[in-house]
Design a protein around this motif. Sequence first.
Motif: not given
Length: 741
Positions: A249, A268, A346, A350, A397, A400, A403-404, A489
């Motif tokens: 990030a 992240f 997380s 996170l 949050r 992310q 993204c995951d 992560t």
Amino acid sequence: MTASEQQQALRRDVPAEPLAAGTGTAADGNALDTHLLQQLADAHGVGTSFQGWDGLPHSVAEGTLVKVLGALGVPAHSNEQIRAGLEEAELAPWRRMLPPAVVIQQGEPAQVPVHVGDGTPVSLRISLEAGAGTRDAAQQDVWVQPRDVDGVSIGRATFALPEDLPLGWHTLQATSGIHAAEATLVVTPARLDTARDLEKRRGWGLATQLYSVRSKRSWGIGDFADLADLAALSGARGADYVLVNPLHAAEPVPPVQPSPYSPSTRRFFNPIYIRIEAIPELAYLRPRRRASLEKLHEEVAGLNKDSGRLDRDAVYAAKLQALELLYHTRRSPSRQAAFDEFCRISGAGLDDFALWSAIREDTAPGDPLWADPAFSLGSPQAEALREKLADRIGFHRWLQWICDEQLESAQQAALRSGMRLGVVHDLAVGVDHSSADAWTLRGVLAPSTSVGAPPDMYNQQGQDWGQPPWHPARLAEAGYRPFRNMLATVLRHAGGIRVDHILGLFRLWWIPTGNAPGDGAYVKYDHEALIGILALEAHRAGAVVIGEDLGTFEPWVRDYLAARGILGTSILWFEYDGDSPLAPEKYRTQALASVNTHDLPPTAGYLAGDHVALRSTLGLLERSEAEERAEHNASLEKMFALLRERGYLPEAGSSAETEARTIEALHLLLTQTPSVLLGVALVDAVGERRVQNQPGTTEALYPNWQVPLAGPDGRPVFLDDLPANVRFNSLLAAVEGALHN
């Protein structure tokens, strides 16, 4: 890591001459005792000398040693402080009942010292990870002379740990009467065996800067869906992996840092890579909001066709507005449950990153607030903002989570295509001083210093990367959890990880604030612990680890990494045997071998000497362009002689044909190495000539990390074009055929 560091790959450190006594001045006006200062530096892992790029030993200035020790929390401004520091360094282990953390190799004998009142009975128990039970450690008949610590006689009991402990994160628990202590115990693999299959059947893959790789569906920047498509395309042609730049990030709002190697966090991911259309909630947007989203896409659609320079800020601004629309769209129960579970696993990391992101939206990076101890993480002020900014925290949050999800999809697409590894992530050396990690992990980072590199032939003033280093002792006191969480992560949806400047897990060049880049010192790290934890987390993820082991290093480092199952890195242009290119059969087996790296021009540009002309234009040469070009051409001729000797140099043809065939020849030469992995740069496969990063320059001089993928004619190359791209298919087929036919 820069190409200039890579040129130092065959150099070794040698001791420098001792510092001349009395060359520094103490705070009280008296001369510092140089011998005592060096002893204190040695006690804390601070190097007092180093070997320079010129092959000569160099001493570290006394003033620099004092500053570096100060960053470690060790005052050394006077001889009295130095003597007190030496005494404290000797007594520090005796002040603790248990070491801050213990990292061992599975199956190897290991002992743990426990300090208690002399003659006091003590026991040591191991609580296994995830409630898997307990084990007792056996006290050994080892006598150690007690020490007087603050008027109390302290003894040392020595315990042997069971050699059959399982891999994992366990807890040591010492008990002596009313006194008790706990410490982290990490049992790591003696050797990471995830690359074992590659020894039986070697593999190859593509290396690329994801942001530069666009499809006709992109929003001006390559994204996670493009990554999935690139993996599917290359996997169908025999590739085993796609290596991408760090996807860490950056800033939560524009303007954003172009360099992926200077992120806001390494744990992240960057939401700029999200494919908007792949978010399921898009299907349920109301018509008016859907129209707004489509208009946002239209506003940046033209940027997708620009072959000159990427505009991250415009793309990210548009994407954030689109993501806001989707965030506020109601999620189905199953989607909400998946989001909640992601937030749960997380954890606080996170939550804290999202808090920083929410605050940073409206607070400049240089605001005094970030350095104010009263505003540190967990302070009443910060916690009040956590409540006030709850919705913005929720948004970050959610980003992310998306993204995951999309990274998971990319990895699954890669594996479905036949890849054995899939996505290989790149781990940057550190983070920016104004980053999320610099705020949330303040307690385990060293203040008033940054990481860089000593002077070399390309940067004779040295380099300051502007990144705060891990504080070795405080990281251990934290049980290495920040390091573990970061790795876990990054490896969550990955088949491998490339560790940029892996030598940084052994030592880093620290530059105190106010010093020139060359006026620094090397600080040692507990490489046994850091490499062990890296191997453990990679083992759990089933991932291969590739260390960028280029640059100045001690002779034993590469051997150590190989023994632990960590692959090294070999770059064709830097592998030499004396004055001649290294014969392919002499390359290392446990390595990723490739023709170039992102700090060099693509091979087409390198063959043409574009980098010489560019550095001349930018004023980066120390001698004339003619001299540089003559040396470059001479080195190319040596490589061509090797290609001719091996029968790979193409016959004369058109310049374009000759260039493409020469690039294939260089890659075919690498197929004759024993290296278990080969890398093919996507820029080489399409004929791009422009370098992504020109070391020693700023954005004002060169658009580092902002060059979109283009062909030899300068026009954009889209993922959609690759199936019909002759050069792409020819190079990939040549490598696959040479390796596996």
